[in-house]
Write an enzyme that holds these catalytic residues in place. Structure first.
Site, PDB file in Angstrom:
ATOM      1  CD  GLU A  46      -2.935  -1.071   2.331  1.00 15.08           C
ATOM      2  OE1 GLU A  46      -4.141  -1.195   2.079  1.00 15.08           O
ATOM      3  OE2 GLU A  46      -2.492  -0.909   3.495  1.00 15.08           O
ATOM      4  CB  VAL A  47       4.050   2.203  -1.477  1.00 18.50           C
ATOM      5  CG1 VAL A  47       4.915   3.464  -1.529  1.00 18.50           C
ATOM      6  CG2 VAL A  47       4.691   1.159  -0.562  1.00 18.50           C
TER       7      VAL A  47
END
Length: 367
Positions: free
Chosen positions: A161-162
């Site tokens: 989830e960057v």
């Protein structure tokens, strides 16, 4: 047999986990075989899996406070590890980066990426800054300290989830991208960062576990790295299982066991009927699926509702991971076992939710 039972174990941990109360039921077949302990790892019990675990709520998520799991010092961590060891439980840390690190910036200057609005810093910060040598010096120091405190051979490095928007806004990061030949592909930048972090872990004689995003974006990671699948529908995670194991990577499956995603009705049935090996692949590929994990994230979970949500849902996942699928495929036959176990938990002071309408006998004794 002949009215007697024998418990044999090669180690003390096998004896600890061989609790007769998990096997014997007053109202049902006394020789029913079911195993419920989701916290254990690495019992040889073919054809089940060598890895089963549970992820506690993410303490870094905004607004989540868990007094029973808040840890502040190395002494506290060591106390938790010691407490777990006496119960045959291995404690693996997760230090998720480069995302999910906003709190890190409060204690370590220049670690996070400054976000820009046009040509001016906005005052906000994004993920860890992968363009600075000091980032990797800090991570090496951190992971060395983590390795000294946590004795287990595995460390979870995250990588999920960057959000790339802050990296895209930062002129120094963009310049670094051009220097490295990444162009405008920020997945390559994340891959560069994660490869460096995994290599640090390897240097420390630890094995890395990473979320599936790392493999999805870039496959050049050490072969002993364990990939952790968390995304998608059954069709999607089966595709991932096939692709990752074909590449020779070991895999953990978590996607179908996100039990913070509760729903009305007997949702435990959905966790029970998961078939982890139901994907396209050879027998050798399927041996690379080393187990599964129940995850409970903290957006809507804290100390007030952790255990009721966790149990008995995690029990359903545990039986799936511990038991021969051919002998435990019936949800209806599982119901009385899980119901009995739920009552054991309640009797022992654990506030486990009911599976369905009904009650525990001990609750009405003497009434």
């Amino acid at each position: 047999s002949a009215g007697k039972a024998s418990l044999n174990a090669e180690t003390v941990w096998g004896a600890v986990r061989g609790d007769y109360s998990q096997y014997l039921f007053e109202e049902h077949d006394a020789m029913a075989y079911s195993k419920f302990n989701v916290f254990h790892w690495h019992i040889v019990d073919d054809p089940s899996f060598p890895y089963q675990s549970q992820t506690f709520p993410d303490l870094s998520r905004k607004g989540a406070f868990h007094p029973m799991t808040h840890i502040y010092t190395q002494s506290d961590v060591r106390r938790v590890i010691s407490h777990a060891r006496l119960r045959g439980i291995r404690v693996l840390p997760e230090f998720d980066s480069p995302g999910h690190t906003k709190s890190w910036g409060k204690g370590q200057s220049d670690l996070l990426t400054p976000c820009y609005s046009g040509s001016t810093p906005s005052g906000a910060f994004g993920p860890v800054n992968p363009a600075l040598p000091s980032t990797y010096q800090f991570m090496a120091t951190l992971l060395k300290e983590v390795s000294s405190v946590f004795p287990d051979s595995y460390i979870h490095l995250g990588g999920d989830e960057v959000n790339f928007s802050c990296w895209k806004s930062n002129p120094d990061v963009r310049a670094f991208m051009q220097k490295m030949g990444f162009g405008v592909d920020f997945t390559k930048l994340e891959a560069f960062y994660m490869e460096n972090i995994v290599n640090i872990t390897t240097f420390l004689n630890k094995t890395a576990i990473v979320w599936q995003d790392v493999f999805d974006y870039h496959e050049l990671i050490p072969k002993d790295t364990v990939l952790h699948i968390w995304k998608g529908s059954p069709a999607n995670y089966r595709k991932e299982l096939s692709r990752m194991t074909k590449a020779g990577m070991r895999v953990l499956l978590a996607a179908p066991w996100y039990i913070n995603h509760i729903s009305y009705g007997q949702d435990w049935r959905n966790y029970y009927t998961v078939q982890p090996l139901n994907f396209s692949g050879t027998a050798e590929q399927k041996k690379l699926v080393i187990g599964g994990e129940v995850c409970m994230w903290g957006e809507y979970v804290d100390a007030t509702n952790l255990t009721p949500r966790l149990w008995p849902r995690a029990s359903a996942a545990a039986e799936r991971l511990w038991s021969d699928e051919k002998q435990t495929s019936s949800v209806d036959k599982a119901f009385p076992r899980l119901q009995d176990f739920r009552c054991k938990l309640v009797r022992r002071g654990i506030r486990a939710e009911p599976l369905y309408v009904g009650h525990c006998k001990h609750e009405y004794q003497g009434v």
